[in-house]
Design a protein around this motif. Structure first.
Motif, short mmCIF file in Angstrom:
data_model
loop_
_atom_site.label_atom_id
_atom_site.label_comp_id
_atom_site.label_asym_id
_atom_site.label_seq_id
_atom_site.Cartn_x
_atom_site.Cartn_y
_atom_site.Cartn_z
N GLU A 101 38.14 7.21 -37.57
CA GLU A 101 37.97 6.16 -36.57
C GLU A 101 37.67 4.81 -37.22
N ARG A 102 36.90 4.82 -38.30
CA ARG A 102 36.63 3.57 -39.02
C ARG A 102 37.91 2.98 -39.59
N VAL A 103 38.75 3.84 -40.16
CA VAL A 103 40.01 3.37 -40.72
C VAL A 103 40.92 2.84 -39.62
N LYS A 104 40.95 3.55 -38.51
CA LYS A 104 41.81 3.16 -37.39
C LYS A 104 41.42 1.81 -36.81
N GLU A 140 47.03 4.76 -36.22
CA GLU A 140 46.56 6.15 -36.30
C GLU A 140 46.08 6.42 -37.72
N ALA A 141 45.05 7.28 -37.84
CA ALA A 141 44.53 7.61 -39.18
C ALA A 141 43.97 9.03 -39.18
N VAL A 164 47.82 7.27 -42.81
CA VAL A 164 47.78 6.24 -41.76
C VAL A 164 49.18 5.99 -41.21
N VAL A 165 49.22 5.58 -39.94
CA VAL A 165 50.45 5.14 -39.29
C VAL A 165 50.29 3.66 -38.98
N MET A 166 51.16 2.86 -39.54
CA MET A 166 51.10 1.43 -39.31
C MET A 166 51.76 1.07 -37.98
#
Length: 245
Positions: free
Chosen positions: A104-107, A114-115, A128-130
């Motif tokens: 969630e932090r990355v997202k 998405e992460a 990750v999905v950019m």
């Protein structure tokens, strides 16, 4: 007046030119460096990663007994701060678990839709999905197939297509600067035993990690995929591991 002619010089110059051409040809075969989590550009070198006894996939074997036996000898809690299993291969791991809070932090970072974050004994792996990308259409359909269970299953590397049929080189729109930002963020909030963090938006990598998450949600575990995972991360992050030449 005497004129001296050196008949060996033309032969010497010709030999030198041939040597230069051969050196140039050899240099052209050297794998090129790739972008973060983009995998090795020269697929011919990827087979080097499959020489380990645990990772040399064979479609006739399913889940290899040697790997199963090793798991029995290494049972323990997940990512509990144990030492790296193999000092010549920083990716080799025995256990892994998802960390939704870190994901969630990355997202929350700009540009990421998405992460998924996986933690092993000493490493973190981030898929990750950019924004603007869709792994469902960009990745090979095989990434959501070839499941493995305690009863068997070949996995993607032992399928009839083989590992070289899958592309691990696309970076999925992930920049070097954002990759570094993600690494720093995960290291800041991960358990203290996490020493390295590897980030990729490669669609095939993302899809296979999605499958692991689905397996954990439906079956409560994805440990049957650890052999495959150990192989896959060497394809996606080849510059960070021993190639066992």
């Amino acid at each position: 007046m005497n004129i001296s002619i050196n008949r060996k010089r033309p032969l010497f110059l010709f030999s030198a030119a041939v040597c230069l051409l051969l050196l140039g040809a050899c240099a052209g075969n050297k794998p090129e460096a790739s972008r973060p989590g983009g995998g090795m550009e020269d697929y011919r070198q990827q087979a080097l990663f499959d020489r380990d006894s645990r990772n040399n996939e064979d479609p006739s074997l399913g889940v290899k007994q040697r790997w199963v036996d090793e798991q029995q000898n290494r049972k323990g809690t997940e990512y509990s701060g144990r030492e790296q299993l193999d000092m010549t291969n920083p990716h080799l791991t025995n256990t892994a678990g998802f960390d939704p809070q870190l994901a969630e932090r990355v997202k929350s970072l700009p540009g990421i839709q998405e992460a998924q974050v996986l933690l092993t004994e000493v490493n973190g792996y981030v898929a990750v999905v950019m924004e603007g990308h869709n792994p469902d259409s960009e990745a090979s359909p095989d990434m959501m197939k070839y499941r493995i269970t305690p009863a068997g299953g070949v996995g993607i590397f032992a399928s009839e297509r083989g590992p070289n049929q899958y592309s691990w080189t696309e970076n999925g729109g992930l920049s070097t600067s954002l990759s570094d930002e993600i690494r720093k963020l995960v290291l800041q909030h991960a358990p203290t035993n996490i020493d390295q963090v590897y980030v990729s938006a490669n669609p095939n990598f993302v899809q296979r990690i999605r499958l692991y998450a689905k397996e954990e949600q439906e079956r409560g575990t994805f440990t049957d995929y650890m052999n495959e995972f150990n192989t896959m991360v060497q394809y996606v992050f080849p510059d960070d591991t021993n190639t066992r030449k």
